[in-house]
Design a protein around this motif. Structure first.
Motif, PDB file in Angstrom:
ATOM      1  N   TRP A  39      -8.690   4.873  -4.958  1.00  8.88           N
ATOM      2  CA  TRP A  39      -7.942   4.621  -3.715  1.00  8.88           C
ATOM      3  C   TRP A  39      -6.958   3.465  -3.950  1.00  8.88           C
ATOM      4  N   VAL A  40      -5.765   3.596  -3.388  1.00  6.55           N
ATOM      5  CA  VAL A  40      -4.657   2.670  -3.680  1.00  6.55           C
ATOM      6  C   VAL A  40      -4.964   1.184  -3.499  1.00  6.55           C
ATOM      7  N   TYR A  84      -8.478  15.631   1.126  1.00  7.40           N
ATOM      8  CA  TYR A  84      -7.318  15.548   0.244  1.00  7.40           C
ATOM      9  C   TYR A  84      -7.411  16.547  -0.891  1.00  7.40           C
ATOM     10  N   SER A 135       0.818  12.609   4.566  1.00 11.07           N
ATOM     11  CA  SER A 135       0.759  11.436   3.686  1.00 11.07           C
ATOM     12  C   SER A 135      -0.395  10.512   4.044  1.00 11.07           C
ATOM     13  N   LEU A 136      -0.493  10.140   5.298  1.00 12.29           N
ATOM     14  CA  LEU A 136      -1.515   9.164   5.675  1.00 12.29           C
ATOM     15  C   LEU A 136      -2.872   9.842   5.785  1.00 12.29           C
ATOM     16  N   GLY A 137      -3.882   9.222   5.168  1.00 11.53           N
ATOM     17  CA  GLY A 137      -5.204   9.827   5.231  1.00 11.53           C
ATOM     18  C   GLY A 137      -5.923   9.480   6.517  1.00 11.53           C
ATOM     19  N   LYS A 197     -13.247   7.670   9.405  1.00  8.04           N
ATOM     20  CA  LYS A 197     -13.074   9.056   8.959  1.00  8.04           C
ATOM     21  C   LYS A 197     -14.032  10.004   9.663  1.00  8.04           C
ATOM     22  N   ARG A 239      -0.755  13.527  -3.744  1.00  5.01           N
ATOM     23  CA  ARG A 239      -1.850  13.709  -2.795  1.00  5.01           C
ATOM     24  C   ARG A 239      -1.362  14.432  -1.550  1.00  5.01           C
ATOM     25  N   ASN A 296     -11.315   9.300  -2.364  1.00  5.71           N
ATOM     26  CA  ASN A 296      -9.917   9.332  -1.971  1.00  5.71           C
ATOM     27  C   ASN A 296      -9.190   8.890  -3.238  1.00  5.71           C
ATOM     28  N   THR A 340       0.186   4.351   0.430  1.00  8.65           N
ATOM     29  CA  THR A 340      -0.072   5.325   1.503  1.00  8.65           C
ATOM     30  C   THR A 340       0.660   4.882   2.775  1.00  8.65           C
ATOM     31  N   LEU A 341       0.583   3.578   3.050  1.00  8.22           N
ATOM     32  CA  LEU A 341       1.232   3.062   4.258  1.00  8.22           C
ATOM     33  C   LEU A 341       2.753   3.091   4.095  1.00  8.22           C
ATOM     34  N   SER A 359       0.847  -1.194   0.000  1.00  9.38           N
ATOM     35  CA  SER A 359       0.000   0.000   0.000  1.00  9.38           C
ATOM     36  C   SER A 359       0.886   1.248   0.000  1.00  9.38           C
ATOM     37  N   LYS A 405     -11.726  -1.385   5.015  1.00  8.30           N
ATOM     38  CA  LYS A 405     -10.789  -2.119   4.177  1.00  8.30           C
ATOM     39  C   LYS A 405     -11.207  -3.589   4.096  1.00  8.30           C
TER      40      LYS A 405
HETATM   41  N1  GLU Z   1      -6.832   4.974   3.615  1.00  6.18           N
HETATM   42  C1  GLU Z   1      -5.996   5.960   4.232  1.00  6.18           C
HETATM   43  C2  GLU Z   1      -5.176   6.651   3.156  1.00  6.18           C
HETATM   44  O1  GLU Z   1      -5.569   6.619   2.038  1.00  6.18           O
HETATM   45  C3  GLU Z   1      -5.155   5.289   5.287  1.00  6.18           C
HETATM   46  C4  GLU Z   1      -4.057   4.395   4.801  1.00  6.18           C
HETATM   47  C5  GLU Z   1      -4.548   3.150   4.167  1.00  6.18           C
HETATM   48  O2  GLU Z   1      -5.351   2.439   4.783  1.00  6.18           O
HETATM   49  O3  GLU Z   1      -4.118   2.898   3.038  1.00  6.18           O
HETATM   50  O4  GLU Z   1      -4.170   7.233   3.418  1.00  6.18           O
END
Ligand code: GLU
Ligand code: PMP
Length: 403
Positions: free
Chosen positions: A131-132, A329, A43-45, A243, A378, A181, A22-23, A20, A107
């Protein structure tokens, strides 16, 4: 056994899986921070607010009441009933407890739904930027993602015509998030109606509507596609507590779906993880039954910060922006910097730019590649006004050096 030979034993499934992004970026920022660098992490949402007190109190009570045993896999009945009521009240979705499966975050709700619906070779239409985690999840189900692009000039909205063109006899599902996102794009009732009317005649196509940012919308009334009569039996609504209620670490999300799909999600979850944490379920119950005051306070702060970031970013004319209508974002186009250099580093991609900004400006952002838009980055504005001001100042300073 050395680590190279252990790697050769890993399944192709995991070798092909992307981490991921984002992580990944959040981990890099933490690493730099651990070295004593003052990193501004955009960076982290995740909301920068604490979980509201009444929710925390419910969790503390659950601990003291020894609410520490396994619960039913889809969650305690009271929570499922309360979620069904919320969906009726806010979203005009006609749901009962039997339609709800609560999971370890939205998730897990998403992967449950994808695994429940997608056979190997099935196509899933995904609105981009996405979203990723959507693409890796489809890949895990051995499905094929078919991308329909939204463009920045149009606030990243996908057009009904483009959706129509992407449908083939192999299409099994359409997946999108609204608010989105990474773009904050929010589809109106009329726009969703156009999508529903296109999908409805195709009886084998399901909709997976990710509504996790529902409570963070800045204009107009929120609408859920599952409320349209012609697609209600084929819509899986995904939502959660991370959120809107600032509860990312509690790990509570859910699907609301036709009973057969909910049962399938329940079966998958029963083999993977069982129910989410019992204490977190009690906290979620307090959240969903506890009024909207704290949600409003946070939403107002996000709106103010959105406007602040848009105002500050005007000072960097090479960055192309638009106005996000929800989530927290901004996903601007930074391709004007590609090919430029500060004399030391040449920027070829948005990943190069993010690494440059992390290393030189100490601001952590996420590049657009994992979101399906390699020309963008982002910026999360779920941070204090002060951090946002300082972050944009540092970004501007670093970008000004690129010639
Ligand atoms: N979903 C949030 C983000 O897009 C948190 C990180 C993740 O779960 O990927 O940053
Ligand atoms: N969907 C979207 C669009 C998200 O941005 C996220 C995480 N930020 C999730 C789902 C998953 O949320 P969680 O697992 O924390 O409930």
């Amino acid at each position: 056994m050395n680590s190279t030979s252990i790697k050769t034993l890993l399944s192709q499934r995991v070798i092909d899986l992307h981490e991921s992004q984002t992580l990944e970026m959040a981990a890099k920022a933490r690493e730099l921070e651990a070295k004593g660098v003052d990193v501004i992490k955009l960076s982290l949402g995740e909301p920068d607010f604490n979980t509201p007190d009444h929710i925390k109190a419910a969790a503390k009570k659950a601990v003291d009441d020894n609410f520490s045993f396994y619960t039913p896999v889809p969650a305690i009945l009271d929570l499922r009933k309360a979620i069904a009521e919320k969906l009726k009240r806010d979203n005009q979705l006609d749901m009962k407890a039997e339609n709800i499966v609560v999971s370890t975050g939205a998730k897990q709700a998403l992967i449950n739904a994808i695994l429940a619906l997608v056979n190997p070779g099935d196509e899933v239409i995904v609105f981009a930027p996405y979203w990723v985690s959507y693409i890796p999840m489809i890949q895990l189900a051995e499905g094929k993602a078919v991308i329909v692009n939204g463009k920045i000039e149009n606030g990243f909205k996908v057009s009904p015509e483009d959706l129509k063109k992407a449908i083939t006899p192999k299409t099994k599902a359409v997946l999108y998030s609204s608010p989105s996102n990474p773009t904050g794009t929010v589809y109106t009732k009329e726009e969703l109606k156009a999508f529903a009317d296109i999908i409805a005649p195709h009886e084998n196509i399901y909709i997976i509507a990710d509504e996790i940012y529902e409570y963070i919308t800045f204009e107009g009334n929120y609408w859920s596609i599952g409320a349209f009569e012609n697609v209600k039996n084929r819509t899986v609504t995904v939502n959660g507590f991370s959120k809107g209620y600032a509860m990312t670490g509690w790990r509570v999300g859910y699907v609301a779906a036709p009973k057969e799909i909910a049962d399938a999600c329940n079966k998958i979850q029963g083999q993977f993880t069982s129910a989410t944490c019992s204490i977190a379920q009690k906290a979620a119950l307090a959240a969903v039954t506890g009024g909207t005051e704290s949600i409003q306070v946070m939403k107002e702060a996000y709106l103010r910060r959105r406007d602040l970031v848009l105002e500050l970013i005007k000072e960097i004319p090479a960055i192309k922006t638009y106005v996000p209508q929800g989530a927290f974002y901004l996903f601007p186009d930074v391709s004007a910097y590609f090919g430029k250099s500060d004399g030391e580093t040449t920027i070829k991609t948005s990943n190069d730019l993010c690494m440059y900004l992390l290393n030189k400006a100490h601001v952590a952002l996420v590049d657009g590649e994992g979101f399906g838009a390699a020309e963008c980055i982002r910026i999360s504005f779920a941070a204090s006004d002060e951090s946002l001001r300082e972050a944009i100042r540092r970004i501007k300073e670093a970008l000004d050096k690129l010639k």
